[in-house]
Design a protein around this motif. Structure first.
Motif, short mmCIF file in Angstrom:
data_model
loop_
_atom_site.label_atom_id
_atom_site.label_comp_id
_atom_site.label_asym_id
_atom_site.label_seq_id
_atom_site.Cartn_x
_atom_site.Cartn_y
_atom_site.Cartn_z
N LEU A 67 -43.40 19.14 -7.71
CA LEU A 67 -44.84 19.26 -7.84
C LEU A 67 -45.22 20.14 -9.04
O LEU A 67 -46.24 19.93 -9.69
CB LEU A 67 -45.42 19.84 -6.56
CG LEU A 67 -46.93 19.78 -6.45
CD1 LEU A 67 -47.31 19.40 -5.02
CD2 LEU A 67 -47.57 21.10 -6.79
N GLY A 68 -44.37 21.08 -9.34
CA GLY A 68 -44.64 21.92 -10.52
C GLY A 68 -45.15 23.29 -10.13
O GLY A 68 -45.66 23.49 -9.02
N GLU A 79 -53.69 22.33 -16.36
CA GLU A 79 -54.24 20.98 -16.30
C GLU A 79 -55.54 20.94 -15.49
O GLU A 79 -56.51 20.32 -15.88
CB GLU A 79 -53.23 20.03 -15.65
CG GLU A 79 -51.93 19.89 -16.41
CD GLU A 79 -52.14 19.26 -17.78
OE1 GLU A 79 -53.03 18.39 -17.89
OE2 GLU A 79 -51.45 19.66 -18.74
N TYR A 80 -55.54 21.64 -14.38
CA TYR A 80 -56.71 21.64 -13.50
C TYR A 80 -57.92 22.28 -14.17
O TYR A 80 -59.05 21.89 -13.95
CB TYR A 80 -56.40 22.39 -12.20
CG TYR A 80 -55.87 21.48 -11.11
CD1 TYR A 80 -54.55 21.06 -11.14
CD2 TYR A 80 -56.69 21.04 -10.08
CE1 TYR A 80 -54.05 20.23 -10.16
CE2 TYR A 80 -56.20 20.21 -9.09
CZ TYR A 80 -54.88 19.80 -9.12
OH TYR A 80 -54.41 18.98 -8.16
N LEU A 111 -53.17 18.87 -2.62
CA LEU A 111 -51.81 19.17 -3.10
C LEU A 111 -50.86 19.42 -1.94
O LEU A 111 -49.71 18.99 -1.96
CB LEU A 111 -51.85 20.39 -4.04
CG LEU A 111 -52.26 20.11 -5.48
CD1 LEU A 111 -52.42 21.42 -6.24
CD2 LEU A 111 -51.23 19.23 -6.18
N ALA A 161 -47.13 15.86 -9.91
CA ALA A 161 -48.41 16.00 -9.21
C ALA A 161 -49.38 16.85 -10.02
O ALA A 161 -50.58 16.58 -10.06
CB ALA A 161 -48.18 16.64 -7.85
N SER A 162 -48.83 17.86 -10.71
CA SER A 162 -49.70 18.77 -11.45
C SER A 162 -50.41 18.07 -12.60
O SER A 162 -51.40 18.55 -13.11
CB SER A 162 -48.89 19.95 -11.97
OG SER A 162 -47.85 19.48 -12.80
N ALA A 215 -49.77 23.82 -13.31
CA ALA A 215 -50.84 23.02 -12.73
C ALA A 215 -52.20 23.59 -13.11
O ALA A 215 -53.13 22.86 -13.40
CB ALA A 215 -50.68 22.99 -11.21
N TYR A 242 -53.03 14.73 -10.54
CA TYR A 242 -54.31 15.02 -9.88
C TYR A 242 -55.42 15.38 -10.87
O TYR A 242 -56.54 14.88 -10.73
CB TYR A 242 -54.13 16.10 -8.81
CG TYR A 242 -53.41 15.55 -7.60
CD1 TYR A 242 -54.04 14.64 -6.75
CD2 TYR A 242 -52.11 15.90 -7.32
CE1 TYR A 242 -53.38 14.12 -5.66
CE2 TYR A 242 -51.44 15.39 -6.24
CZ TYR A 242 -52.07 14.48 -5.40
OH TYR A 242 -51.43 13.96 -4.33
N PRO A 243 -55.16 16.23 -11.85
CA PRO A 243 -56.24 16.50 -12.82
C PRO A 243 -56.75 15.22 -13.48
O PRO A 243 -57.95 15.09 -13.71
CB PRO A 243 -55.59 17.42 -13.84
CG PRO A 243 -54.54 18.12 -13.07
CD PRO A 243 -54.02 17.13 -12.09
#
Lengths: 879, 115
Positions: free
Chosen positions: A58-59, A67-68, A29, B45-46, A64, B49-50
């Motif tokens: 990017l948020g 989602e991750y 990131l 991006a968030s 994030a 990538y996931p």
């Protein structure tokens, strides 16, 4: 100057705190961000602006994270690191648990105070919960429950003659209608034995359609259809016939009609709004009330009308129609009020929403008590939670080093909060089995106080289990949140340096406020209890205008009327009988007649009550003459032309100072002579105002007999009266009541409330004192050295006790100051229900305050004395 | 900008197709998609990538780090053999869908399949 590397590092920290990112995810990131910034700078943007724009694109870290998190475990398993992660988490949990248990074991007193306090709070809530569930479940066991309504009016929810049939004929929406009357007892005779059966119900053949109680024997379509039929409940049948078949057996009821058993039904559950032991089909008079097809709007009957609506009927619509019908009918009766009175009341709301009704089919309850008890239960639990908060923060110094070390090693604050919350939940969890044990032990003791057969079925009851689970989480969060936030805030450098010792003083102010809160709650309950006790004592000891002690009251059956005089003489011959009279029992609302006297000019109408008795009425009841004389058998005119008035009545009649010889007219008494004046008699409960009374003479048998027994000879006296009774009325069992019991029964609701309040306020004080005890022992411990030095320098034991107790006593005093007005206003409200009431005066507060203070002082001083008596050498040699 | 639901649905097909061209790193993918779609698709991006990590978890793409002259190393993604199969499958699905829409809307709007 803007430093890109610093900005990036700080940006990266935000992400690092969140557990969904691996280190390489953050590298990726960050590289993304760098690329974006480079592009933006190439487009001509300042570095700072480029950073901001790129970071925004990017948020945010939390977006994030969501989602991750979805791919997190997949990633770990790909890298074969899932087990590591799982073990790590487990080890951390295990470590939390280990630390928590170690703390509990090392601090047994505190563990006990917390667990026991929480258990008492939880158990109280469990019991109150069981009570509330029982109250809310009334009548819901009928499959027809949501379609059954009562047609009623206020304030007496009884019906009118012919209304049942008229509604049934006129409104097809009504599937079934039934008229129910419930005399409190009936005389039954069988095979030469007679006895009273309590709680019987007379009802028509549709009763079992509206209330489908399952029948064990008999056909529900047929029973109660004809006259002289009865259905017994299972336990009544067992009582009379044991294992014999009861069907076809007969009873003589009230020595008048013969009834045959045609069915047996299950016992009526305790959560039915009226219960009964047997169902009788309607007798002659009741059949007219039920089946007369024309309504007599001014003929009220003592029965209750229930209807079962068909599935598509909206009750509101039917109510409107019924009221329209009533209004139409009333037009033809100009003498009556034109306002329709009938309403529909859902079956399921009868039990809890009957506050404005009198003479209901059976005594009902009041939602206000449910709210009151829930609030009290929660408050006691809250007091226990406060104990945990106070003790946990007071002892924070001991945990400060642990927090510091954990933080230095790299624990996030969220992890520490997590740890401390798990600790409080563990405690709550430990309290659960204890709470259940307490609740089970207390249940049979509390149930009679609540007058309900309460039950707790832990494993059959999903709701109870869910409530316990929810309770643990809630208590854990409630009690643990503040200590968790407080402890996790510690700065590692500060707590690990030598200043760490002062950390225990943190949150001192809040702790004091919480103690004040606890004692305020406890003391409001305490004062409330005291006021209730004083008021009930006042009521019970207030002179009602007659002597209520040692008086036995029983009714005179028709069979006794002729031989009444011999019966009375025989009674008076018994050595234990002091006096006997036949007349209206005073003080329980009984009256021969009552009326509103027309007003003189400019004055209001005033009520006048007439009671009657024979020649010995005044003497037997100890009613004192203020002027004039009592009725005398020698004067033949007394029966027709004499009356005795109470002082209030004499005043309202505007009679002169000595009213004897004056003449008055009221009711059917026309120009009768006032021969005497007696002191005022409170004929109704002291909730109501004194009513002027007239006492008339009715020689011979009145409906009831009142016998005054000699004090100290009550047992003998009762046996004597019973044997005389047996001699004169052999076919009827002797049934009696003590007059003072009957008078006391009018304050049953208040008595019950008082007993419960005594219990609850005791519990609240107890739990609050547990906390105080913990805090006091903590203070004594923390100041061991100070006390040692003071003693070494010559301080006396008493001065040290004072030193240690003063703070707590001050807090309790402040709580008292807060609680006093709250309790005052609340109890003023409660006292409004009584016309005759005590003044809430400072001695009550003083007493309550002193008692609470005394209890608090005892609690604190145990620790203080122990600390003060300790040998200073030991305290100072400690290191 | 296209509607969110369409962007989300097309995320994986586009990503697989792009990686079929050559190995790429995440930022490069976002830039490429933006130019390709003339700004109609922007991937945060968030979200990106996931999805890439998910494809990797399922073995459709593989990743490797490569040093770069302009700064720290970049993480590149490459389509695996399994990923190629998935791409063929997903391509067929989208063409089928396209056929249906063409039938509905008439031949004028045909997106004339290139293969």
């Amino acid at each position: 100057m803007f430093n890109l590397e610093k900005a990036l590092a700080s940006w990266r920290r935000q992400f690092k705190h969140r557990r969904a990112f691996l280190a390489e995810d953050l590298d990726e990131l960050e590289r993304h961000l760098r690329d974006h910034i480079a592009d933006l700078v190439a487009e001509g943007l300042e570095e700072k602006a480029a950073f901001r724009q790129a970071a925004r694109a990017l948020g945010a870290s939390w977006e994030a994270e969501a989602e991750y998190r979805k791919v997190y475990w997949g990633k770990l398993s790909r890298k074969h690191r899932r087990l590591d992660e799982f073990l790590w988490r487990l080890v951390m949990r295990k470590n939390y648990l280990k630390i928590a248990l170690r703390n509990l074991r090392r601090q047994k007193t505190y563990a006990f105070i917390n667990v026991f306090g929480l258990a008492v709070g939880l158990a109280t809530c469990l019991l109150i919960g069981a009570f509330i569930r029982h109250e809310a479940s009334f009548d819901r066991f009928h499959p027809t429950a949501d379609r059954v309504y009562r047609v009623y009016k206020t304030p007496q929810p009884t019906s009118m003659l012919g209304l049942t049939q008229a509604l049934e004929d006129r409104f097809p929406e009504i599937e079934h209608a039934t008229l129910v009357s419930r005399p409190w007892q009936q005389l039954l005779a069988r095979e030469g034995e007679s006895f009273f059966l309590e709680d019987v119900v007379y009802a028509d053949s549709q009763f079992l359609d509206v209330f489908p109680f399952p029948l064990l024997r008999g056909n529900p379509r047929e029973v109660l259809a004809g006259p002289g039929q009865m259905v017994l409940t299972r336990s009544t049948a067992h009582r009379f016939f044991g294992d014999e078949d009861p069907i076809g057996k007969t009873f003589m009821v009230e020595n008048r009609e013969e009834y045959t058993v045609v069915g047996v039904m299950e016992d009526v559950p305790s959560n039915a709004h009226f219960r009964f032991t047997a169902l009788f089909s309607l007798d002659g008079r009741a059949r007219q009330q039920r089946y007369n097809s024309a309504v007599q709007w001014n003929r009220f009957v003592g029965s209750y009308l229930y209807v079962l609506l068909d599935e598509h009927t909206r009750p509101e619509a039917l109510e409107t129609k019924i009221r329209a019908f009533e209004a139409e009918e009333r037009k033809a009766l100009p003498a009556l009020s034109q306002e329709p009175q009938l309403r529909l009341q859902p079956l399921t709301s009868i039990h809890l929403h009957a506050t404005d009704l009198t003479q209901d089919i059976a005594p009902q309850s009041d939602t206000r008590y449910l709210y009151l008890f829930s609030a009290i239960g929660l408050l006691i639990l809250l007091i226990a939670c406060v104990n945990y908060m106070n003790l946990a923060t007071a002892r924070s110094a001991e945990r400060a080093k642990e927090v510091g070390v954990r933080k230095v090693i790299g624990a996030y604050r969220s992890q520490l909060i997590n740890q401390f919350l798990s600790e409080s939940m563990l405690l709550a969890l430990l309290a659960v089995p204890l709470a259940l044990a307490l609740a089970y032990v207390a249940l049979p003791l509390i149930a009679p106080l609540m007058e309900r057969p309460l039950s707790l079925h832990l494993f059959e009851d999903g709701l109870l289990l869910a409530a316990l689970g929810g309770g643990v989480v809630l208590i854990g969060l409630l009690a643990g949140s503040y200590p968790a936030l407080f402890l996790s805030r510690f700065h590692p450098v500060r707590v690990l340096s030598s200043h760490g010792r002062s950390m225990g003083r943190g949150g001192l102010m809040l702790r004091r406020l919480l103690v004040i809160f606890q004692f305020t709650v406890a003391m409001v309950l305490f004062v409330a209890t005291a006021v209730m006790i004083f008021q009930l004592d006042y009521i019970q000891n207030k002179r009602l205008g007659f002597d209520q002690e040692h008086v036995v009251s029983f009714s005179i059956p028709g069979a006794l009327k002729e031989s009444y005089e011999t019966f009375k003489q025989e009674l008076l011959r018994q050595p234990a009988v002091a006096e006997a009279t036949s007349g209206a029992p005073p003080g329980i609302g009984w009256a021969t007649a009552w009326t509103d006297m027309p007003a003189d000019d400019g004055e209001e109408e005033w009520p006048l009550t007439l009671i009657e008795g024979d020649y010995s009425y005044l003497e037997t009841l100890g009613i004192k003459l203020v002027a004039g004389r009592a009725f005398e058998p020698e004067r033949s005119t007394d029966a027709e032309e004499a009356i005795i008035l109470s002082e209030a009545a004499a005043r309202r009649f505007n009679l002169p100072e000595d009213p004897t010889g004056q003449r008055v007219s009221f009711m059917w008494f026309d120009d009768v002579e006032v021969i005497g004046v007696v002191e005022d008699i409170h004929n109704t409960s002291l909730h109501e105002a004194l009513v002027p009374m007239a006492i008339g003479l009715r020689a011979g048998a009145n409906p009831r007999m009142l016998v005054r027994l000699r004090a100290g000879m009550m047992q003998d006296g009762l046996a004597d009266v019973a044997s005389v009774w047996q001699h004169f009325v052999p076919d009827r069992p002797f049934q009696f009541k003590f007059l003072n019991d009957q008078i006391g029964a009018q304050y049953q609701a208040e008595q019950k409330l008082m007993r419960l309040f005594t219990l609850f306020s005791g519990l609240a004080i107890f739990v609050a004192c547990l906390g105080l005890f913990g805090l006091a022992s903590f203070t004594a411990e923390a100041r061991t050295k100070e006390i040692g030095i003071r003693k070494a320098l010559g301080a006396s034991v008493s001065s040290i006790i004072t030193l240690l107790s003063t703070t707590f006593i001050k807090l309790v005093l402040v709580a008292f100051v807060v609680a006093a007005p709250l309790a005052y206003f609340a109890m003023q409200q409660w006292l409004q229900d009584f016309v005759y009431r005590i003044e809430i005066s400072w001695p009550i507060f003083l007493m309550a305050g002193l008692a609470a203070l005394g209890i608090a002082l005892l609690t604190v001083s145990y620790q203080a004395v122990r600390a003060a008596l300790a040998n200073p050498v030991k305290a100072l040699r400690y290191e | 900008m296209l509607p969110k639901a369409l962007i989300a649905a097309s995320l994986k097909p586009i990503m697989l197709s792009l990686l079929a061209e050559r190995d790429m790193y995440g930022y490069e993918i976002t830039q490429r998609v933006q130019t390709l779609s003339e700004g109609k698709i922007r991937w945060a991006a968030s979200k990106l990538y996931p999805v890439l990590h998910d494809l990797e978890n399922r073995g459709l793409v593989a990743s490797f780090w490569q040093p770069s002259e302009s700064g720290p190393a970049r993480k590149y993604y490459r389509l695996t053999v399994k990923g190629q199969g998935a791409l063929e499958k997903t391509k067929q699905d989208w063409l089928d869908l396209n056929q249906i829409l063409v039938k509905l809307w008439g031949p004028d709007l045909s997106l004339a399949p290139s293969m």
